[in-house]
Design a protein around this motif. Structure first.
Motif, PDB file in Angstrom:
ATOM      1  N   TYR A 104       0.497  -1.782   0.665  1.00 47.56           N
ATOM      2  CA  TYR A 104      -0.529  -1.982  -0.202  1.00 47.56           C
ATOM      3  C   TYR A 104      -0.238  -1.939  -1.921  1.00 47.56           C
ATOM      4  O   TYR A 104      -0.882  -2.855  -2.412  1.00 47.56           O
ATOM      5  CB  TYR A 104      -1.578  -0.765   0.287  1.00 47.56           C
TER       6      TYR A 104
ATOM      7  N   THR B 280      -6.181   8.177   1.040  1.00 43.50           N
ATOM      8  CA  THR B 280      -7.252   7.557   1.109  1.00 43.50           C
ATOM      9  C   THR B 280      -7.591   6.727  -0.264  1.00 43.50           C
ATOM     10  O   THR B 280      -7.365   7.316  -1.457  1.00 43.50           O
ATOM     11  CB  THR B 280      -8.600   8.097   1.425  1.00 43.50           C
TER      12      THR B 280
ATOM     13  N   ASN C 267     -10.246  -0.103  -2.037  1.00 47.59           N
ATOM     14  CA  ASN C 267      -9.428  -1.144  -2.288  1.00 47.59           C
ATOM     15  C   ASN C 267     -10.732  -2.104  -2.804  1.00 47.59           C
ATOM     16  O   ASN C 267     -11.964  -2.438  -2.045  1.00 47.59           O
ATOM     17  CB  ASN C 267      -8.988  -1.880  -0.620  1.00 47.59           C
TER      18      ASN C 267
ATOM     19  N   THR D 196     -13.051   1.640   1.248  1.00 52.48           N
ATOM     20  CA  THR D 196     -12.298   2.912   1.497  1.00 52.48           C
ATOM     21  C   THR D 196     -11.419   2.684   2.626  1.00 52.48           C
ATOM     22  O   THR D 196     -11.806   2.417   3.717  1.00 52.48           O
ATOM     23  CB  THR D 196     -13.565   4.157   1.638  1.00 52.48           C
ATOM     24  N   ILE D 197     -10.245   2.895   2.485  1.00 54.80           N
ATOM     25  CA  ILE D 197      -9.205   2.718   3.493  1.00 54.80           C
ATOM     26  C   ILE D 197      -8.301   3.889   3.458  1.00 54.80           C
ATOM     27  O   ILE D 197      -7.806   4.239   2.304  1.00 54.80           O
ATOM     28  CB  ILE D 197      -8.714   1.244   3.548  1.00 54.80           C
ATOM     29  N   GLU D 198      -7.748   4.206   4.805  1.00 55.70           N
ATOM     30  CA  GLU D 198      -6.751   5.358   4.947  1.00 55.70           C
ATOM     31  C   GLU D 198      -5.506   4.503   5.262  1.00 55.70           C
ATOM     32  O   GLU D 198      -5.535   3.561   5.886  1.00 55.70           O
ATOM     33  CB  GLU D 198      -7.068   6.468   5.896  1.00 55.70           C
TER      34      GLU D 198
ATOM     35  N   PHE E  14      -5.994  -5.406   4.834  1.00 57.31           N
ATOM     36  CA  PHE E  14      -6.355  -4.296   4.067  1.00 57.31           C
ATOM     37  C   PHE E  14      -7.705  -4.614   3.798  1.00 57.31           C
ATOM     38  O   PHE E  14      -8.046  -5.600   2.739  1.00 57.31           O
ATOM     39  CB  PHE E  14      -5.552  -4.158   2.726  1.00 57.31           C
TER      40      PHE E  14
END
Length: 317
Positions: free
Chosen positions: A200, A171, A174, A189-191, A185
């Motif tokens: 990424y 996690t 970004n 907050t991104i997983e 993306f």
């Protein structure tokens, strides 16, 4: 530029991420090894590779884990081919100081011009592996930074995605939305799974900070994997990580060394500082080199010596 050449260049950018992650996994995941002792010991035996020395020439005495002596580990990303020794596509030096509860992580550009110890020439630092394997690479890095290299971890360059997946993904936060290689993306907050984390980390040209922004995302991935790996308590996940390590890693750390490091050095992963040894690009006899100034080299060398608790010096190479 052909597709194969583009692919090779892209791979090189992510090697230092893979190296960092594998190195710290060796520091952080052995804590649960008691529950999977047999598998862990077997894995450690299968990846063990000795050096032709007991300790670095730059140390008066061997490292004492019980005394909490600071240690250094050189992480090498190697592109080995059949019939060819290959070269180190990435070099990262990690110093861990349990008394200061911190890690210093230094990335050394593969094109850095320096003396190749044992060969008697000046060349790109990554050529040391082609000339003399891990041993010559270690000796060259020791001379370049004027510090001891206590241990090494050599990793196959293909294993980045497997490492991220082995900890169940990561996690990250970004800072701006972007699309890259078919993936979106969003900001926030991104997983990410292994494939997504690779993409990424890869984007650069649409980043307002250019290469510096890309490097920041790479550091995000490293720190996320470290924290995830340190908190894992699943037997299945440890099995996955052991499989990744067994297939892709060689090291002179024994299982006993790993166990002692985990027991006495685990606190170091709470404070990780990353550094890049920058230089200026220059062509010499038609060959491109990264030239590091003596001032910058000495500054970094003395910082690492202080972290390793050895005497600093302003002596030139």
């Amino acid at each position: 530029m052909g597709r194969a050449e583009k692919t090779i260049k892209k791979k090189r950018k992510w090697l230092w991420i893979t190296l960092s992650v594998v190195g710290v996994l060796l520091l952080s995941t052995a804590g649960y090894a008691y529950s999977v002792w047999s598998t862990a010991a077997k894995t450690a035996d299968s990846i063990h590779e000795e050096l032709n020395r007991e300790k670095s020439d730059k140390r008066d005495e061997e490292v004492d884990f019980e005394n909490l002596d600071p240690i250094s580990i050189l992480l090498m990303g190697v592109d080995e081919r059949e019939g060819d020794n290959g070269r180190t596509d990435s070099l990262i030096l990690i110093t861990a100081n349990p008394k200061k509860e911190s890690i210093e992580m230094v990335s050394i550009q593969r094109d850095t011009k320096t003396e190749i110890i044992g060969k008697g020439i000046e060349d790109k630092i990554n050529h040391a592996y082609a000339f003399g394997g891990a041993e010559m690479t270690i000796n060259t890095v020791e001379n370049f930074l004027d510090i001891p290299v206590d241990y090494f971890v050599k990793v196959n360059m293909e294993s980045f995605k497997d490492i991220v997946d082995s900890v169940g993904g990561v996690t990250v936060e970004n800072s701006f939305a972007f699309d890259y290689e078919g993936e979106s993306f969003p900001k926030g907050t991104i997983e990410l799974n292994g494939e997504e984390a690779l993409k990424y980390s890869r984007m650069r040209y649409d980043d307002p900070n250019g290469d510096y922004g890309r490097q920041e995302r790479q550091r995000q991935i490293i720190e996320a994997v470290i924290q995830k790996g340190a908190s894992i308590s699943s037997l299945t996940k440890f099995g996955d990580m052991f499989a990744v390590v067994e297939d892709n890693v060689k090291t002179n750390l024994s299982f006993d060394d790993m166990w002692k490091i985990q027991s006495n050095y685990r606190s170091t992963i709470g404070d990780i500082e990353t550094h890049e040894l920058r230089g200026t690009g220059d062509k010499i006899n038609g060959i491109w080199y990264n030239i590091v100034s003596e001032e910058d080299r000495l500054e970094l060398s003395n910082m690492l010596k202080e972290h390793l608790e050895i005497s600093t010096s302003t002596a030139s190479q």
